[in-house]
Motif scaffolding. Structure first.
Motif, PDB file in Angstrom:
ATOM      1  N   PHE A   1       0.842  -1.202   0.000  1.00  0.00           N
ATOM      2  CA  PHE A   1       0.000   0.000   0.000  1.00  0.00           C
ATOM      3  C   PHE A   1       0.877   1.251   0.000  1.00  0.00           C
ATOM      4  N   VAL A   2       0.540   2.186  -0.865  1.00  0.00           N
ATOM      5  CA  VAL A   2       1.228   3.477  -0.927  1.00  0.00           C
ATOM      6  C   VAL A   2       0.185   4.576  -0.788  1.00  0.00           C
ATOM      7  N   LEU A   3       0.367   5.443   0.191  1.00  0.00           N
ATOM      8  CA  LEU A   3      -0.539   6.571   0.398  1.00  0.00           C
ATOM      9  C   LEU A   3      -0.143   7.675  -0.576  1.00  0.00           C
ATOM     10  N   GLU A   4      -0.966   7.890  -1.597  1.00  0.00           N
ATOM     11  CA  GLU A   4      -0.642   8.884  -2.614  1.00  0.00           C
ATOM     12  C   GLU A   4      -0.945  10.295  -2.132  1.00  0.00           C
ATOM     13  N   ASN A   5      -2.026  10.463  -1.382  1.00  0.00           N
ATOM     14  CA  ASN A   5      -2.359  11.738  -0.741  1.00  0.00           C
ATOM     15  C   ASN A   5      -3.316  11.427   0.411  1.00  0.00           C
ATOM     16  N   ASP A   6      -3.926  12.443   0.977  1.00  0.00           N
ATOM     17  CA  ASP A   6      -4.750  12.233   2.171  1.00  0.00           C
ATOM     18  C   ASP A   6      -5.937  11.315   1.932  1.00  0.00           C
ATOM     19  N   THR A   7      -6.396  11.230   0.694  1.00  0.00           N
ATOM     20  CA  THR A   7      -7.625  10.471   0.437  1.00  0.00           C
ATOM     21  C   THR A   7      -7.461   9.368  -0.614  1.00  0.00           C
TER      22      THR A   7
END
Length: 325
Positions: A92-98
């Motif tokens: 999993f990679v958090l690309e931005n807040d949402t």
């Protein structure tokens, strides 16, 4: 009933495979609860988890197997891969807040069985075994929506994550890959979809918050005629073998229904010399009848893989998710 059958299919088929899951989280800002929620959404959807099922030929190695036979008396009578164990890794990679991007990598080991004869007149069948090491990858993009919207859309998870986009599937043999799929066309009704990079081609999943400017996932109607056309680059002077793999007719295992995988050979429609090799186009048409969320795959196999009992297995695999209504 269709949903129940689909779940039974996945459960019934996966008992034949031995696998393990790994969850990697390089992203900061995602809680363990969020990761568990995202993982559950992925592993509960047949569209994202059927790779090893569809590509696993149950009767591989059987002289009387149900694999489709060639129409001409060539040395390989039929073939199939038997997946012995697999590993699924989810990152999993958090690309931005949402927005979270999940990359799913499925690796497996197994055996390629080739049921062959040594001459056109030979009535004896010989089973040749070759080790198989293959890997496929796909991506899923999740968007977070307001908590108040969770109950308004069945695709939203408990913690507000909605699987919004899914890529195609790309992979093949992990070593010695000597064949390359460069383009796939999916033609149904008035729609033609052209893919040149499966992992960069994202399909929008249906839902309340669709992005209208993005291609919607393939949605096939009941008994929909679908044509799949692929372009192959190969250095082999002899024609390669290209097959489509898809869910097929229901069967019973322990009294419970599940859907058998099926693979059919695609037809060579053109061949052109290209650089040090050849550009070949293969095509097949089939009719959908099985409702649910699925993925079909195209598997390109070099001729030497099947005609030379000493040559290593060399494959390329592309897959396309779809929904059949």
């Amino acid at each position: 009933m269709v949903r129940k059958l689909a779940v039974a299919w996945i459960a019934g088929m996966f008992v034949l495979l031995v696998g393990c899951e790994q969850i990697n989280d390089p992203a900061s800002g995602l809680s363990s609860e969020d990761i568990a929620d995202l993982e559950e959404a992925i592993l509960s959807d047949p569209m994202f988890t059927s790779d090893a099922v569809i590509l696993n030929d149950e009767d591989a190695g059987s002289i009387n197997g149900v694999l489709r036979k060639s129409a001409t008396p060539i040395i390989p009578v039929h073939w199939g891969r038997k997946i012995d164990n697999f590993t699924r890794n989810i990152e999993f990679v958090l690309e931005n807040d949402t927005t979270v991007l999940a990359t799913i990598t499925l690796s497996w080991e197994g055996t390629l069985y080739i049921v062959a004869k040594y001459s056109a007149e030979d009535t004896t069948r010989t089973v040749i075994e070759k080790p198989v090491n293959e890997q496929v990858q796909r991506k899923i993009r999740f968007y977070r929506v307001a908590n108040s919207s969770v109950d308004d859309d069945s695709t939203v998870t408990r913690r507000g994550w909605r699987p919004a986009e899914v890529s195609g599937v790309d992979g093949g043999s992990t070593v010695d890959s000597q064949i390359d799929i460069t383009q796939m066309e999916i033609i149904y009704g008035d729609t033609t979809i052209t893919i040149t990079d499966p992992l960069a081609y994202f399909f929008e999943l249906p839902g309340k918050w669709r992005h209208k400017d993005r291609p919607l996932i393939c949605s096939f109607g009941d008994q929909q005629d679908v044509t799949v056309r692929v372009t192959i680059e190969s250095a082999d002077p002899d024609t390669d073998w290209v097959h489509i793999h898809r869910p097929w007719w229901p069967a019973l295992a322990g009294g419970h229904p599940y859907f058998k995988p099926r693979h059919d050979r695609m037809t060579l429609v053109s061949e052109t010399p290209s650089g040090s090799g050849f550009t070949r186009v293969y095509e097949i048409s089939w009719e959908t009848f099985l409702r649910g969320r699925h993925t079909f795959f195209v598997s390109a196999v070099t001729r030497s893989t099947l005609f030379d009992d000493a040559a290593p297995v060399s494959t390329q695999i592309w897959g396309v998710p779809y929904i059949a209504n």
